[in-house]
Scaffold this motif. Sequence first.
Motif: not given
Length: 385
Positions: A212-217, A289-292
């Motif tokens: 999400f952006g530059e952050m891994a969630i 939500r998880a772009n799967l």
Amino acid sequence: MRSRSGADTLLPAGLLLVLLAASGCSGRANEPSSDEIPIFRGAIDLEIGEIDEYDPHLFTRIPSIVEGPSGRLIVADMQSHEVRVFGPEGRFLFRFGGQGEGPGELTQPCCLAFGPDGALWVRESTRYSVFRLADAGADHDRIVRIAHASLGLVAPVTFDAEDRLVDIGSIMVEGGYLTARLHHGAGGAVDTVRMADPERQATGSTTVERMFGEMAIAVHIFQPSGPRWIHAHGPGGVWAEAVTSEYSVTLHHPDGTVSRIEGPRLPGPPLGPPERERAQSSIDRDLSRANLRSHPFGIPDRKPPLADIFFDRSGRLWIEKTGADGDEMREADVYAGTELVARYRWPSRVGVGEVPWVSESTLYGTTRNSMDVQRVARVRFEPQP
């Protein structure tokens, strides 16, 4: 507690059976025949909460209800950040709290319990606030900080055999987090009991990493209507755990010994059409939500046989079985230790919620009206002929 897992949960729930070697016995040997098991049937005798009533009777989210002295009903209302007190007949008496971090103020109060000395403990997002209830109000007594990182977690408030607060929350372990029981001692000391290994905690779920952006969630994905790990916490230090896919419950006694309750092999009821629709909607939300590209789980043909486990005020364990779509009554087997002693049934529209309050004759839960407004519901039990 009991703490439940859901599709939006970020921390898996779990339980490490570290005491299992200490002792073991099966409840099946003590199980009486069906004709010998007393059955109690419940009916709603009080509901509080309507959209067209005045303010104290309009609730937002009700996570916890307890019965106090003289039969008063004490209700936590999470989004209004307050606790409301009603008489036994449902008449509003007073409220306390209000959003804030100061003494006597509350932030998302979720869970209620009376302590060993009779004070009312209120679990909030980051702490416990303790109050002394009077006839017309509540006096703030003290604050106890939570001993973990589970901000906003809804979990039962109990006390062990030494009258220590049992704080349910997540602790950091190698590779992630683990749900544990943290026993608060004198001088700020905390004893930690891990309740299960990470794999058991994550039953029916998996984790996918997304940017999400530059952050891994890390996003937790659960199987709709799939198995879950569940746990319950009773008075005096007793607790239990199970996986909903089988009628097998591990019971941890206050003295550190462990027993196992083994019930019948239940297949679980099939999913009805509305339940399959809700499961597909859950899958669609996860994909979005998880772009799967694809979902890691499918929709099962049957639901798990167990719905929930929880303790009543006398320390008996209730094992609620999963009902079929459209059932009018819920049903729970009730155990004293590992002995099946009763079977209770109550209207299916009454949910016990995440922090149940139940005795031999009374159950408090919630219902919803046609406008989806949440209400307090009291169920009274009578022996069934």
